[in-house]
Design a protein around this motif. Structure first.
Motif, PDB file in Angstrom:
ATOM      1  N   THR A  99     -87.769  57.712  54.443  1.00 13.97           N
ATOM      2  CA  THR A  99     -87.204  58.699  53.524  1.00 13.97           C
ATOM      3  C   THR A  99     -86.833  58.031  52.215  1.00 13.97           C
ATOM      4  OG1 THR A  99     -86.327  59.973  55.378  1.00 13.97           O
ATOM      5  CG2 THR A  99     -85.366  60.406  53.214  1.00 13.97           C
ATOM      6  N   VAL A 100     -87.228  58.678  51.116  1.00 13.04           N
ATOM      7  CA  VAL A 100     -86.939  58.171  49.779  1.00 13.04           C
ATOM      8  C   VAL A 100     -85.989  59.129  49.079  1.00 13.04           C
ATOM      9  CG1 VAL A 100     -87.918  57.469  47.557  1.00 13.04           C
ATOM     10  CG2 VAL A 100     -89.251  57.135  49.671  1.00 13.04           C
ATOM     11  N   ASP A 152     -84.376  55.197  53.342  1.00  9.35           N
ATOM     12  CA  ASP A 152     -85.016  53.881  53.397  1.00  9.35           C
ATOM     13  C   ASP A 152     -85.203  53.260  52.021  1.00  9.35           C
ATOM     14  OD1 ASP A 152     -85.734  53.780  56.351  1.00  9.35           O
ATOM     15  OD2 ASP A 152     -86.549  55.719  55.735  1.00  9.35           O
ATOM     16  N   LEU A 153     -85.206  54.110  50.980  1.00  8.18           N
ATOM     17  CA  LEU A 153     -85.432  53.617  49.616  1.00  8.18           C
ATOM     18  C   LEU A 153     -84.738  54.527  48.621  1.00  8.18           C
ATOM     19  CD1 LEU A 153     -87.030  51.757  47.572  1.00  8.18           C
ATOM     20  CD2 LEU A 153     -88.842  53.485  47.655  1.00  8.18           C
ATOM     21  N   LEU A 154     -84.075  53.940  47.654  1.00 13.45           N
ATOM     22  CA  LEU A 154     -83.529  54.668  46.506  1.00 13.45           C
ATOM     23  C   LEU A 154     -84.474  54.450  45.341  1.00 13.45           C
ATOM     24  CD1 LEU A 154     -81.318  56.157  44.841  1.00 13.45           C
ATOM     25  CD2 LEU A 154     -80.225  53.909  44.523  1.00 13.45           C
ATOM     26  N   LEU A 188     -79.973  48.253  51.153  1.00 14.71           N
ATOM     27  CA  LEU A 188     -80.846  49.377  50.826  1.00 14.71           C
ATOM     28  C   LEU A 188     -81.855  48.941  49.767  1.00 14.71           C
ATOM     29  CD1 LEU A 188     -81.499  52.456  51.053  1.00 14.71           C
ATOM     30  CD2 LEU A 188     -79.902  52.806  49.149  1.00 14.71           C
ATOM     31  N   LYS A 189     -83.121  49.265  49.977  1.00 10.74           N
ATOM     32  CA  LYS A 189     -84.171  48.930  49.014  1.00 10.74           C
ATOM     33  C   LYS A 189     -84.054  49.873  47.812  1.00 10.74           C
ATOM     34  CE  LYS A 189     -85.762  45.916  51.875  1.00 10.74           C
ATOM     35  NZ  LYS A 189     -86.961  46.019  52.651  1.00 10.74           N
ATOM     36  N   VAL A 190     -84.330  49.336  46.609  1.00 14.53           N
ATOM     37  CA  VAL A 190     -84.179  50.107  45.368  1.00 14.53           C
ATOM     38  C   VAL A 190     -85.404  49.902  44.484  1.00 14.53           C
ATOM     39  CG1 VAL A 190     -82.782  50.491  43.294  1.00 14.53           C
ATOM     40  CG2 VAL A 190     -81.655  49.843  45.438  1.00 14.53           C
ATOM     41  N   LEU A 191     -85.935  51.013  43.985  1.00 16.42           N
ATOM     42  CA  LEU A 191     -87.008  50.969  42.985  1.00 16.42           C
ATOM     43  C   LEU A 191     -86.493  51.662  41.731  1.00 16.42           C
ATOM     44  CD1 LEU A 191     -89.898  50.326  42.092  1.00 16.42           C
ATOM     45  CD2 LEU A 191     -90.617  52.488  43.149  1.00 16.42           C
TER      46      LEU A 191
END
Length: 197
Positions: free
Chosen positions: A80-81, A125-127, A152-155
């Protein structure tokens, strides 16, 4: 002004109310899939934007014969993003691409709308956040997100040409950035790299 409408950063909005990348993103998306965009505007009457996309010329029977086998299809994304983007058009394009790649998406226009998801029980799962958000910016949101959900992974999505030294100051481990207007394939690759790391 019409000739500049698709240029990145051409906007009549005040600071903090959008980056002027919406039409540029649409223009780039149309060209990536072999389409085009036209724009017509009459003072006092309004503006018309037409988006032309290529039509699949294959007959239905042909499509069934040429479908990609599951073994050769690219793997679907998992997870989930949380997408935080204040420009509606850009947010819609990003969400469509992510859902097409198989991700579940939670959307928010501002950091204030995103925080309840981050502090709640939602699986994230990703911000994926715009840097230049009104109010709390994307960097501050990422810091708060990491406080609430360590690791938390961040883009980051940014429309501003920041120097490499500035980027390295806020892009740490488990983070990456993508410059707007971005290539849709690159977006998919970066999301996959972060969610599967």
């Amino acid at each position: 002004m019409l000739e500049k409408a698709f240029d990145p950063f051409f906007t009549t909005k005040p600071i903090g109310h959008g980056t002027g990348l919406g039409l540029s993103m649409i223009y780039g998306f149309a060209h990536q899939v072999g389409g085009h965009v036209t724009l017509a505007s009459t003072p006092g009457e309004g503006t018309t934007i037409c988006l032309y996309m290529p039509r699949d010329q294959a007959a239905p029977a042909m499509v069934a014969e040429t479908e990609v086998s599951p073994a050769s299809a690219p793997p679907k994304g998992r997870g989930t993003v949380l997408v935080v983007e204040d420009e509606l058009v850009v947010r819609m394009v990003v969400i469509d691409i992510l859902e097409e790649h198989g991700y579940a998406v939670i959307e928010a226009e501002t950091a204030a709308q995103a925080l309840p998801h981050l502090s709640g029980q939602d699986s994230i799962d990703l911000l994926l956040t715009d840097v230049g958000l009104p109010g709390m910016n994307g960097r501050d949101l990422a810091a708060e997100a990491r406080r609430l959900r360590p690791g938390l992974k961040v883009l980051f999505a940014t429309g501003y040409a920041e120097g490499a030294s500035q980027r390295s100051a806020f892009v740490g481990e488990g983070m990456d950035y993508i410059a707007k207007p971005f290539d849709l394939d690159e977006l998919g690759q970066k999301v996959r790299a972060l969610t599967e790391a």
